[in-house]
Every structure is written in structure tokens, then in C-alpha cells.
Design a protein around this motif. Structure first.
Motif, mmCIF file in Angstrom:
data_model
loop_
_atom_site.group_PDB
_atom_site.id
_atom_site.type_symbol
_atom_site.label_atom_id
_atom_site.label_comp_id
_atom_site.label_asym_id
_atom_site.label_seq_id
_atom_site.Cartn_x
_atom_site.Cartn_y
_atom_site.Cartn_z
ATOM 1 N N PHE A 98 0.859 -1.189 0.000
ATOM 2 C CA PHE A 98 0.000 0.000 0.000
ATOM 3 C C PHE A 98 0.896 1.240 0.000
ATOM 4 N N HIS A 99 0.683 2.105 -0.988
ATOM 5 C CA HIS A 99 1.439 3.356 -1.033
ATOM 6 C C HIS A 99 0.742 4.359 -0.117
ATOM 7 N N ARG A 100 1.093 4.317 1.139
ATOM 8 C CA ARG A 100 0.418 5.150 2.137
ATOM 9 C C ARG A 100 1.398 5.555 3.228
ATOM 10 N N ASN A 101 0.962 6.486 4.056
ATOM 11 C CA ASN A 101 1.717 6.791 5.258
ATOM 12 C C ASN A 101 1.357 5.734 6.301
ATOM 13 N N PHE A 102 2.339 5.276 7.058
ATOM 14 C CA PHE A 102 2.015 4.207 8.006
ATOM 15 C C PHE A 102 1.092 4.658 9.131
ATOM 16 N N ARG A 103 0.922 5.983 9.248
ATOM 17 C CA ARG A 103 -0.014 6.430 10.287
ATOM 18 C C ARG A 103 -1.453 6.024 9.925
ATOM 19 N N ASP A 104 -1.688 5.640 8.642
ATOM 20 C CA ASP A 104 -3.009 5.166 8.205
ATOM 21 C C ASP A 104 -3.151 3.655 8.362
ATOM 22 N N ALA A 241 3.890 10.966 13.011
ATOM 23 C CA ALA A 241 3.467 9.736 12.329
ATOM 24 C C ALA A 241 3.800 8.519 13.188
ATOM 25 N N LEU A 242 4.947 8.577 13.861
ATOM 26 C CA LEU A 242 5.339 7.454 14.721
ATOM 27 C C LEU A 242 4.353 7.295 15.877
ATOM 28 N N ALA A 243 4.021 8.405 16.521
ATOM 29 C CA ALA A 243 3.070 8.331 17.647
ATOM 30 C C ALA A 243 1.736 7.749 17.151
ATOM 31 N N ASP A 244 1.298 8.172 15.961
ATOM 32 C CA ASP A 244 0.029 7.669 15.420
ATOM 33 C C ASP A 244 0.095 6.177 15.106
ATOM 34 N N VAL A 245 1.209 5.756 14.493
ATOM 35 C CA VAL A 245 1.261 4.350 14.065
ATOM 36 C C VAL A 245 1.376 3.411 15.277
ATOM 37 N N LEU A 246 1.977 3.874 16.341
ATOM 38 C CA LEU A 246 2.065 3.008 17.526
ATOM 39 C C LEU A 246 0.663 2.754 18.094
ATOM 40 N N ARG A 247 -0.147 3.816 18.119
ATOM 41 C CA ARG A 247 -1.528 3.654 18.600
ATOM 42 C C ARG A 247 -2.310 2.729 17.660
ATOM 43 N N ALA A 248 -2.131 2.972 16.345
ATOM 44 C CA ALA A 248 -2.868 2.171 15.358
ATOM 45 C C ALA A 248 -2.453 0.701 15.433
ATOM 46 N N ALA A 249 -1.166 0.459 15.585
ATOM 47 C CA ALA A 249 -0.668 -0.922 15.639
ATOM 48 C C ALA A 249 -1.280 -1.645 16.834
ATOM 49 N N THR A 250 -1.340 -0.959 17.961
ATOM 50 C CA THR A 250 -1.883 -1.579 19.171
ATOM 51 C C THR A 250 -3.355 -1.930 18.950
ATOM 52 N N ALA A 251 -4.038 -1.084 18.189
ATOM 53 C CA ALA A 251 -5.470 -1.322 17.944
ATOM 54 C C ALA A 251 -5.709 -2.524 17.027
ATOM 55 N N VAL A 252 -4.786 -2.800 16.113
ATOM 56 C CA VAL A 252 -5.064 -3.879 15.144
ATOM 57 C C VAL A 252 -4.422 -5.220 15.523
ATOM 58 N N LEU A 253 -3.591 -5.214 16.554
ATOM 59 C CA LEU A 253 -2.912 -6.467 16.906
ATOM 60 C C LEU A 253 -3.859 -7.421 17.623
ATOM 61 N N VAL A 254 -3.768 -8.690 17.267
ATOM 62 C CA VAL A 254 -4.520 -9.730 17.936
ATOM 63 C C VAL A 254 -3.850 -9.967 19.312
ATOM 64 N N GLY A 256 -1.659 -11.424 21.916
ATOM 65 C CA GLY A 256 -0.503 -12.300 21.677
ATOM 66 C C GLY A 256 0.332 -11.840 20.489
ATOM 67 N N GLY A 257 -0.213 -10.918 19.682
ATOM 68 C CA GLY A 257 0.532 -10.402 18.520
ATOM 69 C C GLY A 257 1.651 -9.466 18.977
ATOM 70 N N ARG A 258 2.622 -9.317 18.118
ATOM 71 C CA ARG A 258 3.827 -8.565 18.501
ATOM 72 C C ARG A 258 3.986 -7.252 17.734
ATOM 73 N N LEU A 259 4.474 -6.253 18.467
ATOM 74 C CA LEU A 259 4.872 -4.971 17.878
ATOM 75 C C LEU A 259 6.391 -4.894 17.967
#
Ligand SMILES: C[S@@+](CC[C@H](N)C(=O)[O-])C[C@H]1O[C@@H](n2cnc3c(N)ncnc32)[C@H](O)[C@@H]1O
Length: 344
Positions: A98-104, A241-254, A256-259
Motif C-alpha cells: 500500500f502506497h500510504r503513510n504508516f499512520r493510516d 506519524a510514529l506516535a500515530d502508528v504506535l496507537r494504530a498498531a496496538t489497535a489492530v494487533l490480535v 498475543g501479537g507482537r509490535l
């Protein structure tokens, strides 16, 4: 002593001198990062910083195989490398770029029609493709238009910034994102210079900074190093963007999933460290309150200590020397660790 985040500044990120057809690339902490993701059979993973695809490729090579790699990169140049990787036997339906910013990240995961993911990897900063491609304007070593955007398709360039921001804002950027002690002096010099004619190239800016800061003869780093870092971070809004992606990653992880996050300077690493600490907290009551009343449920658990490249990786790839990797695991809705097959 040179602060570690600046020591490696003109060289952060993966490299290009390996004869790998994905793009002559030495990926930083390649095995360690993929191991930290703890790939599971059929699991879906986000590579939020696809770059040359080194981490994604290793994920796709796992045996038994994982499911899908959802790759993101703001740089259009990642496209051909992803196509190459997707064309390798067995990969065709398992890699989507995906050609996007990782904050999305949350909307990207939704578009990929995957409800949750088993791991998110971020290998921050810029790649050697970008750094060594003089035309992108990231390095004072190559004379080029002062651009510095990860995403060539939009947003302000470094030239826009240096030719329009007021002296106060420029000084703040240089100080906050470059820890440049001469921030005010350099900012004033930029404003004076652009009144004569706009500053359009990396060489013009580098020599202006060199003249203003007195040359920096005794330093191991070029006097413009901090200015270039600061402008790149500002142009790409990297810390936001980093602060946003950390929040987003936490929201989509199952659960037991890893960041897994690899940073290359202390500004990034501080954000990652504090985020993991904050999300791991079991109580946010004021310290003088005798009984906890906050009912906080932590969402992440820190996994191990920060990891740095080994001596052998450093010998092979000196540009990896300031890398630091932090790992966290998504907890379940009650804040408990979820045990998955592989306990690493
Ligand atoms: C250090 S490189 C990643 C290298 C990659 N892990 C590999 O193995 O080749 C970082 C990449 O992330 C991309 N990037 C940085 N910030 C980004 C952002 N906010 N959104 C999307 N991509 C970003 C850059 O364009 C660059 O290609």
C-alpha cells in the motif's frame, strides 16, 4: 562525543550492497526482527516500512508459511521492489503493498480485509535507496533539489520549509529535531540568505550551514548533519506519524501479537519506549493515592530488553550501529499475556 543518533545520521536504515535482486540491500536486524515477530502458520503481518523488502522477504520465506504480508511505504519507489518479491514462486497472493503513510495503518488493514494482524514491524527512518539516490535531496553528499519527502507525490519539500518558515519556527525545528546548538544562528542565516535568493539545493544549504557554524573542523560529522536530520523529520512529520502508528498498531494487533520497532535515533526511540511503558502500566493513579481506583487495563507487555545489532552485524553493516529494537506484545482484554505456541 557524537550523540549516537547523529553519529549514524547520514546512513540510517538498510543498505544496498548485497547482491540480492530485491534491491542490493542489507536489512538491519533482519533475522532478529522477524524472530521477534514470532511468525505463526497462516498469520498476517504488517511491514509498515517496506523499503527494500528485506524484512518482508524473510517473513515470506518462513517455513511453515505465514499468511499475508501487508506492506506499507510512503515512497513510490517501493513499488517495483514489492512487485519483484510478489513475483517470486509462492508469493503472489501473499504480499500486498500500500502506497500510504504508516499512520493510516488501521485503514490499510481494513482495506486488506484482515480484521486483526499477528504482528506489526516498523523499521524507521529512510532507506539507503533514498539516501544514496542523490536526487531525493536527503543527503548533503549529493547536489540535488532540496526535497526530502518520503512520499514524492505530495506535501511540502525541505525547500518549501527553508524558504517560507519564519526564523523562530526554523530555529525550533533545528533545535527540537536536530538538537542543533546553533539553531538560532543557522535559522537567521537561512532567512538572510533567502532574502537574496531562494535556497533550492542540498549543496546551497550545506555550505550555508558550514559557513554559519564555523566549519566544524574538529567534529567527525559534517556541520550540516543536524540541520538535514531536523528538516527531514519536519518535512515528513516523522515523530507525529510514529506516535500515530504506535496507537494504530496496538489497535489492530490480535492478543498475543507482537509490535517490533527499530529506531535509529533517540528522538524516535524515546517515543517508542514511552509508548510501551504507558501501555504496559497497570495503574495510572497519582503516586500519593493509597489505593488504586483507576482500573487501568494494560494493552501491551514489554518483551525482553532492547536489542542492538551484534558485533558481526556491525562488522558487515556499520550503518546499523545506532539501531535499537524494542518489542512488545498485545495483551488480552483483561490485560493478561496470551500464550502462543512459540514462547520466544
Ligand atoms: C529503513 S527503511 C525500511 C527498510 C526495510 N525494512 C527493508 O528491509 O528493506 C524505511 C522505509 O520506511 C518508509 N517510511 C518512513 N516513514 C514512513 C511513513 N510515515 N509512512 C510510510 N512509509 C514510511 C521509507 O520510505 C523507507 O522506505
Amino acid at each position: 562525543m557524537i550523540p549516537p543518533h547523529l553519529d549514524s545520521l547520514d546512513s540510517s536504515g538498510p543498505q544496498l550492497n548485497d547482491p540480492d535482486p530485491v534491491g542490493n540491500h542489507i536489512t538491519v536486524l533482519r533475522e532478529a526482527a522477524v524472530r521477534a515477530l514470532r511468525p505463526t502458520v497462516g498469520g498476517n503481518y504488517v511491514d509498515g516500512t517496506f523499503g527494500g523488502g528485506g524484512h518482508a522477504q524473510l517473513l515470506l520465506e518462513q517455513d511453515p508459511p505465514i499468511g499475508l504480508v501487508i506492506a506499507i511505504d510512503a515512497d513510490l519507489d517501493a513499488g517495483p521492489r514489492a512487485e519483484f518479491l510478489a513475483d517470486l514462486p509462492g508469493n503472489s497472493c501473499r504480499l500486498r503493498l500500500f502506497h500510504r503513510n504508516f499512520r493510516d495503518l488501521e485503514s490499510v488493514v481494513e482495506e486488506a480485509s484482515v480484521p486483526e494482524v499477528d504482528g506489526v514491524l516498523l523499521d524507521l527512518g529512510l532507506s539507503s535507496f533514498q539516501l544514496d539516490q542523490g536526487v531525493r535531496g536527503f543527503s548533503y553528499r549529493h547536489d540535488a533539489p532540496l526535497d526530502m519527502r518520503f512520499d514524492q507525490t505530495g506535501g511540502i519539500t525541505a525547500a518549501d520549509l527553508v524558504n517560507t518558515a519564519d526564523a523562530e519556527d526554523l530555529a525550533r525545528i533545528l533545535w527540537q529535531f536536530g538538537e542543533e546548538k546553533q539553531s538560532r544562528r543557522i535559522a537567521s542565516a537561512i532567512v538572510r540568505e533567502r532574502e537574496k535568493s531562494p535556497i533550492r539545493t542540498t549543496s546551497e544549504l550545506a555550505s550555508l550551514v558550514q559557513r554559519t557554524s564555523g566549519g566544524g573542523q574538529r567534529s567527525r560529522i559534517h556541520p550540516a548533519t543536524r540541520t538535514f536530520q531536523a528538516l527531514r523529520i519536519a518535512v515528513n512529520a516523522e515523530l507525529d506519524a510514529l506516535a500515530d502508528v504506535l496507537r494504530a498498531a496496538t489497535a489492530v494487533l490480535v492478543p498475543g501479537g507482537r509490535l517490533v520497532v527499530i529506531s535509529f535515533h533517540s528522538l524516535e526511540d524515546r517515543i517508542v519506549k514511552r509508548f510501551i511503558e504507558a501501555e504496559s502500566r497497570i495503574c495510572v493513579c497519582p503516586p500519593d493515592q493509597p489505593i488504586c481506583t483507576c482500573d487501568t487495563i494494560p494493552r501491551l507487555g514489554r518483551v525482553g530488553k532492547p536489542i542492538r545489532p551484534s558485533g558481526s552485524e556491525l562488522a558487515l553493516n556499520p550503518r546499523s550501529r545506532s539501531a535499537i529494537m524494542r518489542v512488545a506484545e498485545r495483551l488480552d482484554r483483561n490485560g493478561n499475556v496470551v500464550h502462543r505456541g512459540n514462547s520466544e
